[in-house]
Design an enzyme around this catalytic site. Structure first.
Site, PDB file in Angstrom:
ATOM      1  N   CYS A   1      -1.396   0.743   7.385  1.00  0.00           N
ATOM      2  CA  CYS A   1      -2.841   0.468   7.486  1.00  0.00           C
ATOM      3  C   CYS A   1      -3.234  -0.768   6.681  1.00  0.00           C
ATOM      4  O   CYS A   1      -3.374  -1.859   7.229  1.00  0.00           O
ATOM      5  CB  CYS A   1      -3.662   1.672   7.046  1.00  0.00           C
ATOM      6  SG  CYS A   1      -3.360   3.179   8.010  1.00  0.00           S
ATOM      7  N   ARG A   2      -3.396  -0.583   5.367  1.00  0.00           N
ATOM      8  CA  ARG A   2      -3.988  -1.662   4.564  1.00  0.00           C
ATOM      9  C   ARG A   2      -3.090  -2.875   4.382  1.00  0.00           C
ATOM     10  O   ARG A   2      -3.535  -4.012   4.607  1.00  0.00           O
ATOM     11  CB  ARG A   2      -4.413  -1.107   3.195  1.00  0.00           C
ATOM     12  CG  ARG A   2      -5.559  -0.130   3.297  1.00  0.00           C
ATOM     13  CD  ARG A   2      -5.719   0.647   2.015  1.00  0.00           C
ATOM     14  NE  ARG A   2      -4.578   1.538   1.784  1.00  0.00           N
ATOM     15  CZ  ARG A   2      -4.376   2.254   0.696  1.00  0.00           C
ATOM     16  NH1 ARG A   2      -5.240   2.162  -0.299  1.00  0.00           N
ATOM     17  NH2 ARG A   2      -3.336   3.054   0.585  1.00  0.00           N
ATOM     18  N   SER A   3      -1.841  -2.665   3.943  1.00  0.00           N
ATOM     19  CA  SER A   3      -1.012  -3.851   3.655  1.00  0.00           C
ATOM     20  C   SER A   3      -0.615  -4.630   4.913  1.00  0.00           C
ATOM     21  O   SER A   3      -0.539  -5.863   4.847  1.00  0.00           O
ATOM     22  CB  SER A   3       0.190  -3.523   2.768  1.00  0.00           C
ATOM     23  OG  SER A   3       1.078  -2.622   3.378  1.00  0.00           O
TER      24      SER A   3
ATOM     25  N   ASN B   1       2.270   1.481   4.394  1.00  0.00           N
ATOM     26  CA  ASN B   1       2.573   0.215   5.083  1.00  0.00           C
ATOM     27  C   ASN B   1       2.275   0.288   6.586  1.00  0.00           C
ATOM     28  O   ASN B   1       2.954  -0.335   7.397  1.00  0.00           O
ATOM     29  CB  ASN B   1       4.022  -0.240   4.833  1.00  0.00           C
ATOM     30  CG  ASN B   1       4.313  -1.689   5.245  1.00  0.00           C
ATOM     31  OD1 ASN B   1       5.423  -2.016   5.655  1.00  0.00           O
ATOM     32  ND2 ASN B   1       3.329  -2.566   5.173  1.00  0.00           N
TER      33      ASN B   1
ATOM     34  N   ASP C   1      -8.182   3.710   1.083  1.00  0.00           N
ATOM     35  CA  ASP C   1      -7.258   4.208   2.106  1.00  0.00           C
ATOM     36  C   ASP C   1      -8.044   4.718   3.317  1.00  0.00           C
ATOM     37  O   ASP C   1      -8.815   5.676   3.198  1.00  0.00           O
ATOM     38  CB  ASP C   1      -6.440   5.347   1.481  1.00  0.00           C
ATOM     39  CG  ASP C   1      -5.358   5.867   2.404  1.00  0.00           C
ATOM     40  OD1 ASP C   1      -5.359   5.516   3.602  1.00  0.00           O
ATOM     41  OD2 ASP C   1      -4.505   6.635   1.929  1.00  0.00           O
TER      42      ASP C   1
ATOM     43  N   CYS D   1       0.865  -1.181   0.000  1.00  0.00           N
ATOM     44  CA  CYS D   1       0.000   0.000   0.000  1.00  0.00           C
ATOM     45  C   CYS D   1       0.900   1.229   0.000  1.00  0.00           C
ATOM     46  O   CYS D   1       2.070   1.142  -0.374  1.00  0.00           O
ATOM     47  CB  CYS D   1      -0.980  -0.023   1.169  1.00  0.00           C
ATOM     48  SG  CYS D   1      -0.220   0.042   2.801  1.00  0.00           S
TER      49      CYS D   1
HETATM   50  P1  4NP Z   1      -1.830   2.799   4.064  1.00  0.00           P
HETATM   51  O1  4NP Z   1      -2.451   4.168   4.623  1.00  0.00           O
HETATM   52  O2  4NP Z   1      -1.298   3.126   2.675  1.00  0.00           O
HETATM   53  O3  4NP Z   1      -2.995   1.904   4.018  1.00  0.00           O
HETATM   54  O4  4NP Z   1      -0.757   2.403   5.033  1.00  0.00           O
HETATM   55  C1  4NP Z   1      -1.707   5.365   4.659  1.00  0.00           C
HETATM   56  C2  4NP Z   1      -0.884   5.613   5.718  1.00  0.00           C
HETATM   57  C3  4NP Z   1      -0.160   6.797   5.754  1.00  0.00           C
HETATM   58  C4  4NP Z   1      -0.285   7.710   4.739  1.00  0.00           C
HETATM   59  C5  4NP Z   1      -1.114   7.445   3.659  1.00  0.00           C
HETATM   60  C6  4NP Z   1      -1.826   6.263   3.621  1.00  0.00           C
HETATM   61  N1  4NP Z   1       0.420   8.928   4.791  1.00  0.00           N
HETATM   62  O5  4NP Z   1       0.232   9.769   3.902  1.00  0.00           O
HETATM   63  O6  4NP Z   1       1.234   9.126   5.721  1.00  0.00           O
END
Ligand code: 4NP
Length: 154
Positions: free
Chosen positions: A14-16, A12, A124, A9
């Site tokens: 949240c989703r992945s 790294n 997201d 993702c």
């Molecule tokens: P992820 O979510 O891609 O599912 O881990 C996010 C976590 C942090 C950010 C964006 C998406 N960020 O912009 O810091």
């Protein structure tokens, strides 16, 4: 059967990490020998544990992801993993752009593995509320089960 899967993702956190946890749990349930990992395309959260809300949603489903630490995808991942699985179409495009020409691993979109959900993103949840994380869990668990069924048939 030994398969290696890297979930990717943006951050790294949240989703992945949730997909990694769901896939590991699904593999253990079915006695499948899987190597599972996750990474982000971005560098903001390197070394961080999963977002608290992601940890809580996983724990609510009986999976502990607290020990995971965020890392950024590297070129070697394309040779180390059989499959690289992106959480949304934007990440898919970024991963495709990073893929070395001679790389081994196949890139796919997680929900492309779920019949009827092809082309859909795992949304997201970072800037939303707790509910978004429970929806992500439901998506990644569905994706992990479908992917595992596909791998088991192969
Ligand atoms: P992820 O979510 O891609 O599912 O881990 C996010 C976590 C942090 C950010 C964006 C998406 N960020 O912009 O810091």
């Amino acid at each position: 059967m030994n398969h290696s899967i890297l979930f990717v993702c943006l951050g790294n956190i949240c989703r992945s990490p949730m997909a990694e946890g769901a896939m590991r749990a699904a593999g253990e349930d079915r006695g499948a020998a899987l190597v599972v990992d996750s990474a982000g395309t971005g560098s903001w959260h390197i070394g961080d544990p999963p977002d608290r809300r992601a940890q809580a949603a996983a724990m609510a489903n009986g999976v502990d992801i607290s020990g995971q630490r965020a890392r950024q995808i590297v070129a070697a991942d394309f040779d180390r993993f059989d499959r690289i699985v992106a959480m949304d179409r934007s990440v898919f495009a970024d991963v495709q752009a990073l893929r070395p020409k001679a790389a081994r691993g196949a890139i796919s979109l997680l929900l492309d593995h779920v019949p009827g959900r092809e082309g859909q993103d795992v949304v997201d949840p970072y800037y939303g509320g707790e509910n978004g994380f429970l929806e992500v869990w439901s998506d990644v668990a569905e994706g992990a089960e479908a992917l595992l069924a596909k791998i088991a048939r192969a």
